[in-house]
Enzyme design. Structure first.
Site, mmCIF file in Angstrom:
data_model
loop_
_atom_site.group_PDB
_atom_site.id
_atom_site.type_symbol
_atom_site.label_atom_id
_atom_site.label_comp_id
_atom_site.label_asym_id
_atom_site.label_seq_id
_atom_site.Cartn_x
_atom_site.Cartn_y
_atom_site.Cartn_z
ATOM 1 N N LEU A 49 -2.291 4.487 1.251
ATOM 2 C CA LEU A 49 -1.204 3.552 1.536
ATOM 3 C C LEU A 49 -1.645 2.135 1.212
ATOM 4 O O LEU A 49 -2.815 1.774 1.391
ATOM 5 C CB LEU A 49 -0.799 3.634 3.010
ATOM 6 C CG LEU A 49 -0.338 4.992 3.527
ATOM 7 C CD1 LEU A 49 0.380 4.826 4.845
ATOM 8 C CD2 LEU A 49 0.533 5.737 2.535
ATOM 9 N N GLY A 59 -3.985 8.227 2.251
ATOM 10 C CA GLY A 59 -2.707 8.603 1.627
ATOM 11 C C GLY A 59 -2.882 9.229 0.248
ATOM 12 O O GLY A 59 -2.060 10.043 -0.186
ATOM 13 N N GLU A 89 -8.370 7.860 8.244
ATOM 14 C CA GLU A 89 -7.600 6.880 9.023
ATOM 15 C C GLU A 89 -8.351 6.341 10.230
ATOM 16 O O GLU A 89 -8.297 5.145 10.533
ATOM 17 C CB GLU A 89 -6.263 7.507 9.483
ATOM 18 C CG GLU A 89 -5.179 7.545 8.424
ATOM 19 C CD GLU A 89 -5.362 8.641 7.395
ATOM 20 O OE1 GLU A 89 -6.354 9.401 7.476
ATOM 21 O OE2 GLU A 89 -4.517 8.745 6.490
HETATM 22 C C1 LIG Z 1 -0.123 8.076 18.073
HETATM 23 C C2 LIG Z 1 0.969 7.676 17.139
HETATM 24 C C3 LIG Z 1 0.457 7.583 15.770
HETATM 25 C C4 LIG Z 1 1.445 7.048 14.815
HETATM 26 C C5 LIG Z 1 0.661 6.427 13.715
HETATM 27 C C6 LIG Z 1 1.368 6.353 12.537
HETATM 28 C C7 LIG Z 1 0.794 5.963 11.411
HETATM 29 C C8 LIG Z 1 -0.512 5.287 11.205
HETATM 30 C C9 LIG Z 1 -1.273 5.882 10.065
HETATM 31 C C10 LIG Z 1 -0.930 5.331 8.741
HETATM 32 C C11 LIG Z 1 -1.629 6.067 7.672
HETATM 33 C C12 LIG Z 1 -2.359 5.462 6.757
HETATM 34 C C13 LIG Z 1 -2.972 6.172 5.628
HETATM 35 C C14 LIG Z 1 -3.593 5.295 4.573
HETATM 36 O O1 LIG Z 1 -3.552 5.641 3.445
HETATM 37 S S1 LIG Z 1 -4.295 3.820 5.033
HETATM 38 C C15 LIG Z 1 -5.171 3.275 3.582
HETATM 39 C C16 LIG Z 1 -6.550 3.811 3.630
HETATM 40 N N1 LIG Z 1 -7.242 3.528 2.400
HETATM 41 C C17 LIG Z 1 -8.534 3.277 2.361
HETATM 42 O O2 LIG Z 1 -9.217 3.273 3.363
HETATM 43 C C18 LIG Z 1 -9.121 2.970 1.008
HETATM 44 C C19 LIG Z 1 -9.571 1.564 0.923
HETATM 45 N N2 LIG Z 1 -10.116 1.277 -0.377
HETATM 46 C C20 LIG Z 1 -11.340 1.674 -0.779
HETATM 47 O O3 LIG Z 1 -12.066 2.350 -0.091
HETATM 48 C C21 LIG Z 1 -11.780 1.205 -2.114
HETATM 49 O O4 LIG Z 1 -10.946 0.142 -2.528
HETATM 50 C C22 LIG Z 1 -11.731 2.299 -3.218
HETATM 51 C C23 LIG Z 1 -10.379 2.996 -3.283
HETATM 52 C C24 LIG Z 1 -12.831 3.343 -2.939
HETATM 53 C C25 LIG Z 1 -12.016 1.636 -4.581
HETATM 54 O O5 LIG Z 1 -13.210 0.899 -4.517
HETATM 55 P P1 LIG Z 1 -13.523 -0.214 -5.641
HETATM 56 O O6 LIG Z 1 -13.313 0.347 -6.974
HETATM 57 O O7 LIG Z 1 -14.863 -0.756 -5.295
HETATM 58 O O8 LIG Z 1 -12.381 -1.314 -5.453
HETATM 59 P P2 LIG Z 1 -12.289 -2.451 -4.338
HETATM 60 O O9 LIG Z 1 -12.641 -1.900 -3.009
HETATM 61 O O10 LIG Z 1 -13.061 -3.638 -4.797
HETATM 62 O O11 LIG Z 1 -10.736 -2.760 -4.314
HETATM 63 C C26 LIG Z 1 -10.109 -3.494 -5.360
HETATM 64 C C27 LIG Z 1 -8.978 -4.303 -4.778
HETATM 65 O O12 LIG Z 1 -8.009 -3.385 -4.220
HETATM 66 C C28 LIG Z 1 -7.786 -3.714 -2.850
HETATM 67 N N3 LIG Z 1 -7.504 -2.462 -2.110
HETATM 68 C C29 LIG Z 1 -8.288 -1.403 -1.998
HETATM 69 N N4 LIG Z 1 -7.686 -0.439 -1.291
HETATM 70 C C30 LIG Z 1 -6.481 -0.918 -0.942
HETATM 71 C C31 LIG Z 1 -5.389 -0.391 -0.192
HETATM 72 N N5 LIG Z 1 -5.397 0.839 0.339
HETATM 73 N N6 LIG Z 1 -4.309 -1.153 -0.033
HETATM 74 C C32 LIG Z 1 -4.250 -2.398 -0.554
HETATM 75 N N7 LIG Z 1 -5.269 -2.959 -1.278
HETATM 76 C C33 LIG Z 1 -6.357 -2.216 -1.462
HETATM 77 C C34 LIG Z 1 -9.089 -4.362 -2.410
HETATM 78 O O13 LIG Z 1 -8.855 -5.130 -1.273
HETATM 79 C C35 LIG Z 1 -9.427 -5.174 -3.616
HETATM 80 O O14 LIG Z 1 -8.568 -6.299 -3.606
HETATM 81 P P3 LIG Z 1 -9.060 -7.727 -4.154
HETATM 82 O O15 LIG Z 1 -9.264 -7.515 -5.619
HETATM 83 O O16 LIG Z 1 -7.945 -8.643 -3.807
HETATM 84 O O17 LIG Z 1 -10.327 -8.034 -3.421
#
Ligand SMILES: CCCCC/C=C\CCC/C=C/CC(=O)SCCNC(=O)CCNC(=O)[C@H](O)C(C)(C)COP(=O)(O)OP(=O)(O)OC[C@H]1O[C@@H](n2cnc3c(N)ncnc32)[C@H](O)[C@@H]1OP(=O)(O)O
Length: 302
Positions: A108, A153, A178
């Site tokens: 997400l 996600g 998560e």
């Molecule tokens: C009890 C009642 C419960 C009810 C609850 C209901 C719901 C809650 C649950 C909601 C569910 C959520 C599910 C999700 O999907 S949450 C998202 C989780 N994602 C992650 O943890 C991944 C995070 N990212 C990474 O680990 C890494 O970025 C990578 C994918 C492994 C890639 O690594 P790398 O190639 O080194 O790239 P960077 O880390 O440098 O990232 C580049 C750039 O992209 C931005 N970014 C990375 N991931 C995301 C993201 N998910 N969303 C938005 N932006 C992201 C990162 O910040 C960098 O940005 P900048 O270039 O600006 O620095």
């Protein structure tokens, strides 16, 4: 650029889909009278759809750089393109893959669930639900060609597919992480995982927010096959060719029988699930956790 061309496949092969595999294995490629198959590339800004060389198969490629995060736009485009493929009865199978080097999808888009207002959270969550429901219940055969990191996600999206091929690169990991962000995978994420790897393994993986490297993902059953990185898409296509040998109606009814009860869990309470999400994600403590997590991601480079 319009790549319109029309290939004709014999009606007998469409009536007996499994015959197509055999026919093509025999080198049958003659355009003879039958049903038209469009070979036109289509798609949108973030989702490219290209017919594969095998009849009835398309490759859907996500291209939302830098990390294919599931923004509202990407989710919307994904659903629209999937619907197009489903409405075009010439397509029977789709490979889902990524155009972002080393990343299948970062899950997400955190900027959609951090620092926005409740109306936005509700709209976004509805789109996440829609993506899951459409993919999970799709009549098409879906194979995920996981050519990079696949957290949260992104993992959910791959778990909706009928088969997962992953690049055998220890740098990549897959899982529902998560809890590491201080958030909770909703029940339908959990159900999708349980249906794939079983209850005990899911409980452990979800509580610890485990991200499995490829070998462990294969062991636990989160992915079905590991191949060298440059063979992920071709392997996914050859897996689809095997699945295509099964008559569609029997496979589709079986898929529906296996998945409908899980999907019904969400369909019965979509609105309640949206409300839960909005009130959970709007909490100050959750917003703080997400901000800290995003800041860490952004700092990584600095
Ligand atoms: C009890 C009642 C419960 C009810 C609850 C209901 C719901 C809650 C649950 C909601 C569910 C959520 C599910 C999700 O999907 S949450 C998202 C989780 N994602 C992650 O943890 C991944 C995070 N990212 C990474 O680990 C890494 O970025 C990578 C994918 C492994 C890639 O690594 P790398 O190639 O080194 O790239 P960077 O880390 O440098 O990232 C580049 C750039 O992209 C931005 N970014 C990375 N991931 C995301 C993201 N998910 N969303 C938005 N932006 C992201 C990162 O910040 C960098 O940005 P900048 O270039 O600006 O620095």
């Amino acid at each position: 650029m319009a790549l319109t061309a029309v290939v004709r496949i014999p009606t007998r092969a469409l009536l007996r889909p499994w015959a197509r595999l055999r026919d093509s294995a025999l080198g049958w490629m003659e355009p003879v009278g039958g049903v038209e198959v469009s070979t036109q590339r289509f798609g949108s800004q973030r989702v490219l759809v290209e017919p594969a060389s095998a009849a009835g198969v398309a490759v859907m490629t996500f291209k939302n750089p830098p990390v294919n995060s599931l923004s509202l736009e990407l989710l919307t485009e994904l659903v629209i393109n999937l619907e197009k493929l489903e409405n075009d009865k010439t397509f029977r199978g789709v490979v889902l893959t990524s155009d972002c080097p080393g990343i299948f999808s970062a899950g997400l888009d955190l900027t959609e669930i951090c620092g926005r207002n409740p109306a936005h959270y509700a709209e976004y969550w509805k789109a996440v639900q829609e993506m899951w429901l459409r993919l999970y219940l799709s009549n098409l055969m879906l194979v995920a060609a996981i050519n990079g990191a696949c957290p949260a996600g992104g993992c959910l999206m791959s778990l909706t597919c009928d088969y997962r091929v992953m690049a055998d690169n220890p740098k990549y990991a897959i899982g529902l992480n998560e809890t590491l962000l201080g958030i909770v995978a909703p029940f339908w994420f959990k159900d999708t995982l349980v249906n794939t790897i079983g209850h005990r393994a899911s409980e452990r993986a979800l509580q610890l927010g485990l991200l499995f490297p490829p070998t462990e993902a294969l062991q636990v059953g989160m992915v079905d096959r590991l191949v060298p990185e440059d063979q992920v898409q071709s392997t996914a296509l050859s897996v689809l060719a095997q699945w295509m040998a099964i008559p569609d109606h029997a496979r589709q009814l079986t898929k529906n029988m296996m998945r409908k009860p899980t999907a019904d869990g969400l369909l019965k309470k979509r609105d309640e699930d949206i409300q839960n999400f909005v009130s959970f994600i709007s909490r100050d403590s959750i917003q703080k956790s997400l901000q800290m997590y995003l800041a860490k991601l952004r700092q990584k480079k600095g």
